[in-house]
Design a protein around this motif. Sequence first.
Motif, PDB file in Angstrom:
ATOM      1  N   UNK A 254       0.829  -1.203   0.000  1.00 52.24           N
ATOM      2  CA  UNK A 254       0.000   0.000   0.000  1.00 52.24           C
ATOM      3  C   UNK A 254       0.862   1.251   0.000  1.00 52.24           C
ATOM      4  N   UNK A 255       1.902   1.278   0.832  1.00 52.00           N
ATOM      5  CA  UNK A 255       2.770   2.455   0.904  1.00 52.00           C
ATOM      6  C   UNK A 255       3.458   2.719  -0.422  1.00 52.00           C
ATOM      7  N   UNK A 256       3.951   1.662  -1.062  1.00 45.86           N
ATOM      8  CA  UNK A 256       4.641   1.830  -2.348  1.00 45.86           C
ATOM      9  C   UNK A 256       3.684   2.325  -3.429  1.00 45.86           C
ATOM     10  N   UNK A 257       2.475   1.769  -3.436  1.00 44.89           N
ATOM     11  CA  UNK A 257       1.501   2.175  -4.447  1.00 44.89           C
ATOM     12  C   UNK A 257       1.104   3.635  -4.260  1.00 44.89           C
ATOM     13  N   UNK A 258       0.920   4.049  -3.004  1.00 38.75           N
ATOM     14  CA  UNK A 258       0.580   5.444  -2.724  1.00 38.75           C
ATOM     15  C   UNK A 258       1.715   6.379  -3.120  1.00 38.75           C
ATOM     16  N   UNK A 259       2.946   5.986  -2.832  1.00 41.90           N
ATOM     17  CA  UNK A 259       4.092   6.835  -3.173  1.00 41.90           C
ATOM     18  C   UNK A 259       4.197   7.030  -4.689  1.00 41.90           C
ATOM     19  N   UNK A 260       4.005   5.955  -5.437  1.00 41.68           N
ATOM     20  CA  UNK A 260       4.087   6.056  -6.895  1.00 41.68           C
ATOM     21  C   UNK A 260       2.978   6.940  -7.456  1.00 41.68           C
ATOM     22  N   UNK A 261       1.813   6.908  -6.812  1.00 39.26           N
ATOM     23  CA  UNK A 261       0.676   7.692  -7.308  1.00 39.26           C
ATOM     24  C   UNK A 261       0.658   9.101  -6.737  1.00 39.26           C
ATOM     25  N   UNK A 262       1.583   9.417  -5.834  1.00 40.02           N
ATOM     26  CA  UNK A 262       1.605  10.738  -5.220  1.00 40.02           C
ATOM     27  C   UNK A 262       0.460  10.951  -4.248  1.00 40.02           C
ATOM     28  N   UNK A 263       0.035   9.893  -3.583  1.00 42.94           N
ATOM     29  CA  UNK A 263      -1.095   9.952  -2.654  1.00 42.94           C
ATOM     30  C   UNK A 263      -0.569   9.957  -1.224  1.00 42.94           C
TER      31      UNK A 263
END
Length: 353
Positions: A254-263
């Motif tokens: 979840x953290x990696x996906x949010x970081x990539x999406x700028x969330x």
Amino acid sequence: MTAPVITSWSAVSPYGLGRGAFVAGVAAGRSAVSRPEDWPVPRQRVAPVPDFVTAEVLGRKGTRSMDRVSALAAAAADELLGADSRHREVATGERAALVLGTTAGSSTSMMDITRDTHTRSMPFHIDTPRIPNAIMNSPAAQCAIRHGLKGPNTTVAGGRVAGLFALRYSLRLLSSGHARSVLCGGVEELTQDRGWLEHLVGDPDRPTVLGEGCSLLLLEPAAPPDRPVLAEVIGVTLGVFREDGPDGALANCLSRTMARAGVTAADLWAVSPAVGQAEVRLDGHTPLPLPGAEAWGDAGAAAAPFQIASVLAAAERDPTARGRVAAVLSADRDNVLGCALFRIAKEPGSQHV
């Protein structure tokens, strides 16, 4: 919105036939799990699609030898493509793709044919019209034939995470230009054969609550100029976890996906957690938890699509969701996991169901 978008969805679920039944069930916080008296598997509770009889739901034409998993997928496709004339125009014909998640197709069809080879007078005296049902991609193929989907037709296996595998694959089809639209989702059937298989491989002290159904999304590469959308897909990450459990790996995913999406954590409106996952908390912020397997059982390959549907259903009635992000987390006992992020549209999308 410039990312791929969801413009419609459908569901055939333990709440009943159609998107409306799913929305109502989620809104009421109702569990669809029961323990039928005639269910043969010991201590097992189930969440079947109620009153689902193939010939009654789909008609008799072309359904005589259709198995349950194919019928569930066809019913979900019928609803989505019949809800609006634009849906049929966009999601059928050339370059209209279908990507469907599965666990292993229909265990019942496979076991029936295997049983016939041992019990018939000759091994090849089997019920030949049922042979296609034993192939894993039968539901996707039958949906394509029924509705004239002439673009890429793909079946992706991955258990509970299959819906996110299918979503990732769908995004690649759209970004590469191989499809102008994709019907994307997952399907799972609830049969006695599947019940016994799950019972024999599971923990006898923690019997699995099994569900079934199908949910489909209509994905388009960008927001159409003349049509409201429901959400955009801003990130999908897939991975694996070790034998010590998925919780830490899911949090990292979840953290990696949010970081990539700028969330950021403050952007996160809601989370649909994986089966058995504890409450998700990020930087002191606890997103809204959405219902999951406790409401509709372990729906196998339909689990993640049902989670996405619960995000869209909840966003319809929650004004605080507008413009914010929801996360869907999923993990399977075969040590695969995934996370998908969706940014809810700032204005409610109009749907004709």
